[in-house]
Write a protein that holds these residues in place. Sequence first.
Motif, PDB file in Angstrom:
ATOM      1  N   HIS A 176       0.830  -1.215   0.000  1.00 40.15           N
ATOM      2  CA  HIS A 176       0.000   0.000   0.000  1.00 40.15           C
ATOM      3  C   HIS A 176       0.862   1.261   0.000  1.00 40.15           C
ATOM      4  N   HIS A 179       2.527   1.091  -3.773  1.00 34.46           N
ATOM      5  CA  HIS A 179       1.565   1.128  -4.888  1.00 34.46           C
ATOM      6  C   HIS A 179       0.145   1.008  -4.329  1.00 34.46           C
ATOM      7  N   GLU A 181      -2.716   1.998  -5.228  1.00 31.43           N
ATOM      8  CA  GLU A 181      -3.810   1.716  -6.171  1.00 31.43           C
ATOM      9  C   GLU A 181      -3.969   0.229  -6.469  1.00 31.43           C
ATOM     10  N   SER A 182      -2.914  -0.544  -6.281  1.00 31.28           N
ATOM     11  CA  SER A 182      -2.983  -1.965  -6.639  1.00 31.28           C
ATOM     12  C   SER A 182      -3.811  -2.794  -5.667  1.00 31.28           C
TER      13      SER A 182
END
Length: 495
Positions: A176, A179, A181-182
Amino acid sequence: MSFLKKLAGESVIYGLSSIVGRFLNYLLVPLYTAVMPATSGEYGVVNNMYGYTAIILILLTFGMETTFFRWANKEGADVRKIYSSAMLVVGMISACFLAMVFGGLTPIADALGYAAHPEYVGIMALIVAVDAVSCIPFVYLRYQHKAVKFAALKFLNIAVNIGLNLFVFLACPAIHKAHPESIAWFYDPEYQAGYVFAINLVCTLVVSLLLWKEFRFFRWGFDGKVIRSMLVYAYPIVILGVAGVVNQAADKILMPFLIPGKEGLVQLGIYNAASKIAMIMAMATQAFRYAYEPIVFGAQKDKSDTVFVNVQGTKYFIIFSLMGFLLVMAWLDPLKELLIRNADYWEGIRVVPIVMVAEIFMGIYFNFSFWYKLIDQTLWGALFSFIGCAVLVVIYVLFVPVYGYIACAWAGVAGYGTCMLLSYFIGQKKNPIPYDMKSAFFYAALTAVLYVAMAYQPVGGWWGGAVNTLAVALFAYVVIQKEWGFAKLLSRFKK
């Protein structure tokens, strides 16, 4: 000696799933205490919810574990009919429970203080219902003495639990941060307690699916006479079980009410983090019970000497539980540093010896309870547990608001001690069993002397644990010499 070998052998296997397995599960304690600061109260939320589910599980299983063993070991019993009857009772109660919870989820969540997270209540309801139904296949594995499969499934539960927790609380925060958004579609860094409950649900469902062969042993049918007789036998066990679990879970349920506001959850988190170290005694008792219950009831069916089995089993339980107490006390400082990584929780470590004494009393009470189970007078157990529970709750209400979580530990000693003494003295009048109380008092006194010696020896840390181990070795030496003698013991096991 054959009884002792059988009991020890199966206890070791069950212990691998209970003691070793829960020890691996203890890896979660430093994880939770690291990611959930004591001041957040999140760890208190986790313990609060599990306190409710512990009591509900007793109600849903409705004493069918012990009842199955009693009925399945009767002369000419139809084991499949008994198994199916037990499964039907538990399944129907669990279905009604789920309908009630999901039919009134919002008001129930409001009443429990989780209006902002009603899903906590729904998830935990699903967990406890599935666990209740799965208890009967697990009981059938014990009846068949399939300890290896029993242990393997328990280990699988723990492995999946640990793996998912490491992923959610270690891997996901790192992902988190790099990245967001992943994983944003399923991961919220603020949703800590909720992930604990969701992971538990996944583990419960996985293990239940792997019990499919035992579930297939179930056959539809309703024998009212059998079910009524089982329910009459079981309902006092339910009262006994609820009272027993209240003794264990009352802190989780009552403390947020007795110490209002966030402080109640904070103290609950500290107390339960420290108490986890003492739970080795509860794990040993559970492993012993898993092996011991089928052997005692089986001995009655085989016309064996159940009194001898009970007397010997009680003596060996007392011996090994006292040794467990000394081992934990010997390595308390290193265990504290190893299992509780956040020093904010360390102030609660003073409850460990008190909680362990309470767990020993509970285990002895379990051994003293067979006199009424074997003569189908389980109402006595309900009475003893109710009185012990009342003692515990009164101490909670009077002293927790004043002294905090330390009163919880002493309340457990008083509650279990009351149950233990009542069961022993009334049992000696109703169905006398010649327990070796002389040896019990001797070993208890020896344990007290060695504990005081360990408490006042000047070396601390890991070196202190090594020095204290000499006291444990002395206890083991005295036991072996007194009970068997080294030479006799070796000769018996060579046969």
